[in-house]
Design a protein around this motif. Structure first.
Motif, PDB file in Angstrom:
ATOM      1  N   ALA A   1      49.031  48.199  26.470  1.00  0.00           N
ATOM      2  CA  ALA A   1      49.288  49.280  25.497  1.00  0.00           C
ATOM      3  C   ALA A   1      51.031  49.399  25.630  1.00  0.00           C
ATOM      4  CB  ALA A   1      48.548  50.755  25.640  1.00  0.00           C
ATOM      5  N   LEU A   2      51.384  49.579  26.903  1.00  0.00           N
ATOM      6  CA  LEU A   2      52.806  49.587  27.000  1.00  0.00           C
ATOM      7  C   LEU A   2      53.743  48.609  26.327  1.00  0.00           C
ATOM      8  CD1 LEU A   2      52.957  50.304  31.033  1.00  0.00           C
ATOM      9  CD2 LEU A   2      53.137  51.997  29.055  1.00  0.00           C
ATOM     10  N   ALA A   3      53.172  47.634  25.778  1.00  0.00           N
ATOM     11  CA  ALA A   3      54.036  46.723  25.072  1.00  0.00           C
ATOM     12  C   ALA A   3      54.605  47.416  23.696  1.00  0.00           C
ATOM     13  CB  ALA A   3      53.021  45.240  24.834  1.00  0.00           C
ATOM     14  N   ASP A   4      53.901  47.989  23.193  1.00  0.00           N
ATOM     15  CA  ASP A   4      54.293  48.680  21.958  1.00  0.00           C
ATOM     16  C   ASP A   4      55.244  49.654  22.300  1.00  0.00           C
ATOM     17  OD1 ASP A   4      54.039  49.192  19.098  1.00  0.00           O
ATOM     18  OD2 ASP A   4      53.330  51.163  19.575  1.00  0.00           O
ATOM     19  N   ARG A   5      55.027  50.500  23.170  1.00  0.00           N
ATOM     20  CA  ARG A   5      56.067  51.559  23.652  1.00  0.00           C
ATOM     21  C   ARG A   5      57.393  50.966  23.987  1.00  0.00           C
ATOM     22  NH1 ARG A   5      56.088  56.829  26.734  1.00  0.00           N
ATOM     23  NH2 ARG A   5      53.659  56.565  26.533  1.00  0.00           N
ATOM     24  N   TYR A   6      57.399  49.599  24.531  1.00  0.00           N
ATOM     25  CA  TYR A   6      58.806  49.222  24.741  1.00  0.00           C
ATOM     26  C   TYR A   6      59.088  48.002  23.881  1.00  0.00           C
ATOM     27  CZ  TYR A   6      58.822  51.906  29.058  1.00  0.00           C
ATOM     28  OH  TYR A   6      58.877  52.841  29.957  1.00  0.00           O
ATOM     29  N   GLY A   7      58.717  48.244  22.604  1.00  0.00           N
ATOM     30  CA  GLY A   7      59.445  47.502  21.645  1.00  0.00           C
ATOM     31  C   GLY A   7      58.945  45.753  21.561  1.00  0.00           C
ATOM     32  N   VAL A   8      57.887  45.505  22.254  1.00  0.00           N
ATOM     33  CA  VAL A   8      57.556  44.017  22.107  1.00  0.00           C
ATOM     34  C   VAL A   8      56.984  43.577  20.772  1.00  0.00           C
ATOM     35  CG1 VAL A   8      55.958  42.381  22.958  1.00  0.00           C
ATOM     36  CG2 VAL A   8      56.688  44.214  24.532  1.00  0.00           C
ATOM     37  N   ARG A   9      57.760  43.003  20.088  1.00  0.00           N
ATOM     38  CA  ARG A   9      57.917  42.463  18.838  1.00  0.00           C
ATOM     39  C   ARG A   9      57.556  41.009  18.427  1.00  0.00           C
ATOM     40  NH1 ARG A   9      56.777  46.203  15.138  1.00  0.00           N
ATOM     41  NH2 ARG A   9      58.723  45.980  13.451  1.00  0.00           N
ATOM     42  N   THR A  10      57.225  40.230  19.560  1.00  0.00           N
ATOM     43  CA  THR A  10      57.096  38.916  19.225  1.00  0.00           C
ATOM     44  C   THR A  10      55.696  38.314  19.713  1.00  0.00           C
ATOM     45  OG1 THR A  10      59.350  38.675  19.938  1.00  0.00           O
ATOM     46  CG2 THR A  10      57.807  36.557  20.017  1.00  0.00           C
ATOM     47  N   TRP A  11      54.835  37.713  18.990  1.00  0.00           N
ATOM     48  CA  TRP A  11      53.663  37.396  19.130  1.00  0.00           C
ATOM     49  C   TRP A  11      53.494  35.784  19.050  1.00  0.00           C
ATOM     50  CZ3 TRP A  11      49.368  40.780  18.240  1.00  0.00           C
ATOM     51  CH2 TRP A  11      49.668  42.012  17.756  1.00  0.00           C
ATOM     52  N   LEU A  12      52.339  35.251  19.831  1.00  0.00           N
ATOM     53  CA  LEU A  12      52.036  33.909  19.572  1.00  0.00           C
ATOM     54  C   LEU A  12      51.100  33.896  18.497  1.00  0.00           C
ATOM     55  CD1 LEU A  12      52.123  30.938  20.873  1.00  0.00           C
ATOM     56  CD2 LEU A  12      50.150  31.583  22.243  1.00  0.00           C
ATOM     57  N   ALA A  13      51.333  33.304  17.445  1.00  0.00           N
ATOM     58  CA  ALA A  13      50.430  33.035  16.215  1.00  0.00           C
ATOM     59  C   ALA A  13      49.182  32.585  16.383  1.00  0.00           C
ATOM     60  CB  ALA A  13      51.516  32.543  15.172  1.00  0.00           C
ATOM     61  N   THR A  14      48.437  32.811  17.127  1.00  0.00           N
ATOM     62  CA  THR A  14      46.970  32.475  17.146  1.00  0.00           C
ATOM     63  C   THR A  14      46.019  33.111  16.034  1.00  0.00           C
ATOM     64  OG1 THR A  14      46.217  34.395  18.477  1.00  0.00           O
ATOM     65  CG2 THR A  14      46.910  32.266  19.761  1.00  0.00           C
ATOM     66  N   LYS A  15      45.108  32.513  15.754  1.00  0.00           N
ATOM     67  CA  LYS A  15      44.236  32.988  14.533  1.00  0.00           C
ATOM     68  C   LYS A  15      44.018  34.509  14.930  1.00  0.00           C
ATOM     69  CE  LYS A  15      41.966  28.885  12.829  1.00  0.00           C
ATOM     70  NZ  LYS A  15      40.592  28.184  12.698  1.00  0.00           N
ATOM     71  N   GLU A  16      43.832  34.904  16.195  1.00  0.00           N
ATOM     72  CA  GLU A  16      43.498  36.364  16.554  1.00  0.00           C
ATOM     73  C   GLU A  16      44.478  37.213  16.292  1.00  0.00           C
ATOM     74  OE1 GLU A  16      40.964  39.752  17.838  1.00  0.00           O
ATOM     75  OE2 GLU A  16      40.769  37.657  16.915  1.00  0.00           O
ATOM     76  N   ALA A  17      45.929  36.674  16.759  1.00  0.00           N
ATOM     77  CA  ALA A  17      47.034  37.437  16.306  1.00  0.00           C
ATOM     78  C   ALA A  17      47.398  37.554  14.801  1.00  0.00           C
ATOM     79  CB  ALA A  17      48.432  36.691  17.110  1.00  0.00           C
ATOM     80  N   ILE A  18      47.140  36.571  14.121  1.00  0.00           N
ATOM     81  CA  ILE A  18      47.350  36.745  12.686  1.00  0.00           C
ATOM     82  C   ILE A  18      46.248  37.650  12.131  1.00  0.00           C
ATOM     83  CG2 ILE A  18      47.290  35.416  10.494  1.00  0.00           C
ATOM     84  CD1 ILE A  18      48.041  32.939  12.147  1.00  0.00           C
ATOM     85  N   ARG A  19      45.228  37.624  12.634  1.00  0.00           N
ATOM     86  CA  ARG A  19      44.240  38.637  12.097  1.00  0.00           C
ATOM     87  C   ARG A  19      44.537  40.024  12.390  1.00  0.00           C
ATOM     88  NH1 ARG A  19      40.189  41.521  13.821  1.00  0.00           N
ATOM     89  NH2 ARG A  19      40.102  40.725  15.951  1.00  0.00           N
ATOM     90  N   ARG A  20      45.025  40.387  13.694  1.00  0.00           N
ATOM     91  CA  ARG A  20      45.146  41.696  14.158  1.00  0.00           C
ATOM     92  C   ARG A  20      46.412  42.080  13.791  1.00  0.00           C
ATOM     93  NH1 ARG A  20      43.972  42.225  20.733  1.00  0.00           N
ATOM     94  NH2 ARG A  20      41.902  41.509  20.932  1.00  0.00           N
TER      95      ARG A  20
END
Length: 514
Positions: free
Chosen positions: A217-236
Motif C-alpha cells: 500500500a505504500l506504493a500509492d502514498r509515494y506516487g507510484v503510477r507505472t504498471w506492468l499491463a498484465t490482464k490483472e493490472a488492466i482489470r484492477r
C-alpha cells in the motif's frame, strides 16, 4: 501487486525509509527477508537448470545489495549449497546492516576474499550471485566493480542478480558498460521500471518479484503510477476484463460504429488492415473512408465494412477538400481512426486541423496524421480537443512530435511518453518493444506482450484500427488504449507460435489471432 506496480529508484528509497522510520520495520529484518528470498530463487534456479556441482560465488558491494548477498550466502549454505563471498573492495567499508552481516558471516566462517583482477578461479564455481550495485548506484560502474562485472560475464556461469543487474539504470532500462547479464533477477518488494524496458529487459533474464515485508500500500502514498499491463493490472486499474464479454442479447448497434480514415493509392493495404482490425476488435459496424478513386478497386476486399469514397484526386490520393465529407461521415459514429496509409498531400495540416476540431468523438491518430500534427505543431497551436485523442507514434514519429531525437526518446521511453501525455492532455502510445501507454493523469502502462516478429510493415495499422474498434464499443479511452496494445501483442504472440520463425510474421497474421 508488487509485480504489476513498477517503481523508480527514488520511489523505492522513499518507500524503504517509510517502512523503517515510520512503520518501524527493522532494516536488519528487511535485509534478512531480502537475502532469504534471493537464496530461495537461486535454489529454484538450481533445481530447474540442474547446474554443475560446486559453490556459488556471491559478489559483495559496499551497499545494502552487498548485505543482501551475504544473507543469501548464509541461506544457500544452510540449504546444502556451498557459497563463498567475494568483496569488490575493502570489507571494512561496509556500514550499517551490511556491516552487521559481514561480521556474522566472518563469525560463521563463510569463506571470503577481496577481489583482485585476474585472480578469481571462476571454474571452481557453479554460479554467481550479483550483489554489487543496487538502485542507489548512478552512472557506469567504476573500478574495481567494473572489472569484476566483466570477469563475471566472461565466466559463462549462470548469474542471479539481486534487485537489478549491476550496471542497469533502474529507472530507464539503460545499460551501462559494463553491466551484469543475469539469468534471473530477484526484484525486492517492487519491480523496478528499468527491468521492464529495453535494453535493460534484455540483460535481466527472468524477473521474479519477491515480497520482503514492505506493505504494498505504500506504493500509492509515494506516487507510484507505472504498471506492468498484465490482464490483472488492466482489470484492477482500468476496470476492463480480457477477453471482453458481450451481452447475449446484443446486436450490431450495441457494439458501436467506427470510422476508419485510411489508405491511399500507394498504401491501400494499410486501410484494409486498419478497417479489418476495427471489426476484429468487436465493433458492430465499420465505415472505411478512402479516396473516391480507390473505392471501386477496394470493393469486396472487406465485405464486412461499409466503403465510403470521400473526395481525393483522380489518382486515389487524399486532398484537403475531403475534410467536410469526412466530418459528415463521422456523424453517428462512436470513434474514428485517421492516418494509416493516407500519405502526405498539399494543405494536409489544415485538413487534419479541421478533423481535429470538428469531430466530437474519440480520435485515434497514427502514421502520417502524426507527421502532419508534428509539422503543424498542432498540439501547441490548435485548441485542445473536447473529445479524447489517442496518439500511436513509433519512436521516429515520437521524436518529431516532441522536437527531439530518436535516441533521446529511446533513452527514457517511460519519461518521454508520460511527460508528453500530461503536458498535452492526450493518451500517448509509444510503440516498440515493451510499448508504453501514458495517460493524461500521469499513469503509464508497460506492455509485456508481443515479439520481434511484429517489427514488420502494417502491424501499426492493425493496432490503430484495433484501438478504434474498442473505442467504438464504448470502452473508456484509457482502457481502449492499454487493452488494445495488450491484445495486439497477444495476437502477435499467438501468430508467432504458428510460424516456423517469428521473422516470417506478417501484419495480416495478427488479424486472425484477435
Amino acid at each position: 501487486m508488487g509485480l504489476m506496480l513498477l517503481v523508480t529508484a527514488e520511489q523505492m528509497r522513499a518507500i524503504d525509509r517509510h517502512a523503517i522510520e515510520r512503520i518501524g520495520l527493522p532494516a536488519a529484518v528487511l535485509m534478512e527477508n531480502a537475502g532469504r528470498a534471493v537464496a530461495e530463487e537461486t535454489l529454484a534456479f538450481i533445481r530447474e537448470r540442474g547446474t554443475a556441482p560446486g559453490p556459488w560465488l556471491v559478489l559483495v558491494g559496499k551497499g545494502n545489495n552487498g548485505g543482501d548477498g551475504i544473507v543469501a550466502a548464509r541461506h544457500l549454505i544452510e540449504a546444502g549449497i556451498g557459497a563463498e563471498l567475494l568483496f569488490a573492495g575493502d570489507p571494512g567499508a561496509l556500514t550499517g546492516e551490511a556491516a552487521l552481516q559481514r561480521d556474522i558471516a566472518a563469525k560463521m566462517g563463510i569463506p571470503a576474499g577481496v577481489y583482485k583482477p585476474g585472480t578469481v578461479a571462476w571454474e571452481r564455481y557453479a554460479g554467481v550471485v550479483d550483489g554489487l550495485l543496487g538502485t542507489g548506484a548512478a552512472g557506469a560502474p567504476r573500478e574495481p566493480a567494473a572489472s569484476l562485472i566483466r570477469e563475471a560475464n566472461a565466466s559463462g556461469l549462470p548469474i542471479v542478480a539481486i534487485d537489478i543487474p549491476s550496471g542497469l539504470d533502474a529507472d530507464t532500462g539503460g545499460v551501462h558498460e559494463p553491466c551484469i547479464r543475469a539469468d534471473v533477477t530477484v526484484a525486492l518488494a517492487f519491480c523496478k521500471c528499468g527491468l521492464m524496458q529495453y535494453p535493460g529487459a534484455g540483460v535481466a533474464g527472468r524477473v521474479v518479484v519477491r515480497s520482503i515485508g514492505i506493505p504494498a500500500a505504500l506504493a500509492d502514498r509515494y506516487g507510484v503510477r507505472t504498471w506492468l499491463a498484465t490482464k490483472e493490472a488492466i482489470r484492477r486499474a482500468l476496470g476492463v476484463g480480457l477477453p471482453l464479454e458481450r451481452p447475449a442479447d446484443g446486436h450490431k448497434g450495441t457494439f458501436g460504429h467506427a470510422l476508419v480514415v485510411a489508405g491511399s493509392a500507394a498504401y491501400g493495404g494499410a486501410g484494409l488492415l486498419a478497417a479489418k482490425a476495427a471489426l476484429r476488435a468487436g465493433a458492430g459496424l465499420v465505415t472505411w473512408a478512402l479516396p473516391q478513386a480507390m473505392a471501386k478497386a477496394m470493393a469486396g476486399r472487406l465485405p464486412e465494412a461499409i466503403l465510403a469514397g470521400a473526395g481525393g484526386d483522380a489518382a486515389g490520393n487524399w486532398t484537403a477538400d475531403s475534410a467536410k465529407a469526412l466530418a459528415k461521415l463521422a456523424e453517428g459514429k462512436k470513434a474514428a481512426v485517421v492516418g494509416p496509409g493516407i500519405g502526405r498531400f498539399p494543405e494536409d495540416a489544415a485538413w487534419l486541423k479541421e478533423l481535429w476540431t470538428s469531430l466530437p468523438i474519440p480520435l485515434v491518430l497514427d502514421a502520417d496524421a502524426l507527421n502532419m500534427l508534428a509539422a503543424a505543431d498542432g498540439l501547441r497551436e490548435w485548441p485542445r480537443r473536447r473529445a479524447p485523442a489517442v496518439l500511436t507514434p513509433h519512436p521516429g514519429e515520437m521524436a518529431r512530435l516532441a522536437g527531439t531525437s530518436v535516441a533521446d526518446v529511446q533513452r527514457d521511453r517511460i519519461g518521454t511518453a508520460r511527460s508528453f501525455a500530461v503536458r498535452h492532455g492526450v493518451i500517448l502510445v509509444l510503440k516498440g518493444a515493451r510499448t508504453v501507454t501514458a495517460l493524461p493523469d500521469g499513469r503509464a502502462f508497460i506492455n509485456p506482450t508481443g515479439n520481434a516478429g511484429m517489427a514488420t510493415a502494417g502491424t501499426g495499422d492493425v493496432l490503430a484500427g484495433l484501438v478504434a474498434g474498442l473505442l467504438a464499443q464504448g470502452l473508456a479511452p484509457e482502457a481502449a488504449a492499454v487493452a488494445g496494445v495488450y491484445m495486439h501483442g497477444e495476437a502477435g504472440d499467438r501468430a508467432a507460435k504458428r510460424r516456423p520463425s517469428p521473422a516470417s510474421l506478417m501484419a495480416g497474421d495478427l488479424l486472425d489471432m484477435l
